[in-house]
Design a protein around this motif. Structure first.
Motif, PDB file in Angstrom:
ATOM      1  N   HIS A 118      48.200  93.792  34.583  1.00  0.00           N
ATOM      2  CA  HIS A 118      49.389  93.789  35.430  1.00  0.00           C
ATOM      3  C   HIS A 118      50.133  95.119  35.400  1.00  0.00           C
ATOM      4  O   HIS A 118      51.065  95.327  36.171  1.00  0.00           O
ATOM      5  CB  HIS A 118      50.344  92.672  34.997  1.00  0.00           C
ATOM      6  N   GLN A 126      48.072 103.844  40.683  1.00  0.00           N
ATOM      7  CA  GLN A 126      47.667 102.540  41.185  1.00  0.00           C
ATOM      8  C   GLN A 126      46.522 101.948  40.357  1.00  0.00           C
ATOM      9  O   GLN A 126      46.045 100.857  40.649  1.00  0.00           O
ATOM     10  CB  GLN A 126      47.207 102.676  42.651  1.00  0.00           C
ATOM     11  N   ASN A 167      50.866  90.125  40.557  1.00  0.00           N
ATOM     12  CA  ASN A 167      49.796  90.875  39.903  1.00  0.00           C
ATOM     13  C   ASN A 167      48.816  91.387  40.961  1.00  0.00           C
ATOM     14  O   ASN A 167      48.101  90.608  41.595  1.00  0.00           O
ATOM     15  CB  ASN A 167      49.081  89.976  38.898  1.00  0.00           C
ATOM     16  N   SER A 168      48.779  92.705  41.155  1.00  0.00           N
ATOM     17  CA  SER A 168      47.938  93.295  42.200  1.00  0.00           C
ATOM     18  C   SER A 168      46.455  93.062  41.946  1.00  0.00           C
ATOM     19  O   SER A 168      45.695  92.800  42.891  1.00  0.00           O
ATOM     20  CB  SER A 168      48.207  94.798  42.306  1.00  0.00           C
ATOM     21  N   GLU A 171      45.692  89.559  42.890  1.00  0.00           N
ATOM     22  CA  GLU A 171      45.758  89.426  44.342  1.00  0.00           C
ATOM     23  C   GLU A 171      44.481  89.947  45.000  1.00  0.00           C
ATOM     24  O   GLU A 171      43.936  89.318  45.911  1.00  0.00           O
ATOM     25  CB  GLU A 171      46.967  90.183  44.885  1.00  0.00           C
ATOM     26  N   MET A 172      44.001  91.090  44.537  1.00  0.00           N
ATOM     27  CA  MET A 172      42.807  91.671  45.141  1.00  0.00           C
ATOM     28  C   MET A 172      41.562  90.834  44.860  1.00  0.00           C
ATOM     29  O   MET A 172      40.600  90.869  45.626  1.00  0.00           O
ATOM     30  CB  MET A 172      42.605  93.099  44.625  1.00  0.00           C
ATOM     31  N   TYR A 175      41.120  88.642  47.718  1.00  0.00           N
ATOM     32  CA  TYR A 175      41.238  89.300  49.019  1.00  0.00           C
ATOM     33  C   TYR A 175      40.126  88.884  49.977  1.00  0.00           C
ATOM     34  O   TYR A 175      40.361  88.712  51.176  1.00  0.00           O
ATOM     35  CB  TYR A 175      41.239  90.824  48.851  1.00  0.00           C
TER      36      TYR A 175
END
Length: 221
Positions: A118, A126, A167-168, A171-172, A175
């Motif tokens: 996270h 990034q 949390n990116s 999330e991905m 996707y």
């Protein structure tokens, strides 16, 4: 008309009395949880009450029997949830609180933090940073007011706002599913995307509790 009104009123009262008696019997025989038999009994009473009110101008959905049935289901589901939590935490019963806490945190790190960091490597970056994420979660859990944690669910609930929600990396991971739902278009532009992400976060959180419970069972019996 008065005869029909009184008839349906008396029938509704009789059904409500039967539901109350059934509830008392069920409470004595099975104080918590929802068995198939109990579900069948409650649904049968609700169906009878519903049929009795059709055509009377009264809403079956707000009848005392319907409301009581909903309350019974809610209470039973809560009891089932408590039973599930006891089952998840059962392998920790023989451990000291700090040992239980450490075991839970180790699984959180292994099953969630490392696969879905996270935190990034620094300001403006990034790139997810698993080591920074792990160090932050371990310190967060160590210093948490509820520590040491002896409940898997409470521990996962504690980290959720910091390491699951928003949390990116997590999330991905979903996707592709979002893209498929969007028909190959950009899901970020769809009005349902935010709800989709929150649903996936909630599913991941529930799955994490279960998988940690399974890991603890293998580790501690």
């Amino acid at each position: 008309m008065d005869y029909l009104t009184n008839y349906y009123k008396n029938l509704s009262e009789q059904l409500q009395s039967r539901v109350n008696n059934l509830q008392k019997m069920l409470d004595e025989a099975y104080p918590g949880g929802m068995t198939p038999g109990r579900r069948q009994v409650i649904n049968r009473a609700r169906d009878k009450a519903f049929s009795a009110l059709v055509g009377t101008g009264q809403s079956p959905y707000t009848s005392p029997t319907e409301m009581r049935g909903r309350a019974l289901f809610a209470r039973a589901e809560a009891a089932d949830e408590r039973g599930y939590q006891r089952e998840i935490d059962a392998p920790l019963a023989g451990l000291e609180p700090q040992a239980a806490h450490d075991s839970i945190v180790d699984e959180i790190v292994a099953q969630h933090v490392r696969p879905f960091p996270h935190m990034t490597s620094g300001p403006g970056s990034q790139a997810p940073d698993a080591k920074r994420s792990e160090a932050q979660i371990r310190e967060f859990m160590r210093a948490h007011p509820q520590a040491p944690f002896t409940s898997v669910t409470r521990a996962v609930d504690a980290i959720a706002p910091h390491a699951i929600q928003g949390n990116s990396a997590l999330e991905m991971a979903s996707y592709d599913d979002a893209s498929e739902r969007a028909g190959g278009g950009d899901p970020f532009e769809r009005d349902w995307y935010e709800d989709f992400v929150m649903e996936r976060e909630a599913e991941h959180q529930a799955d994490l509790v279960h998988s940690i419970g399974q890991a603890l069972k293998k580790k501690h019996g």
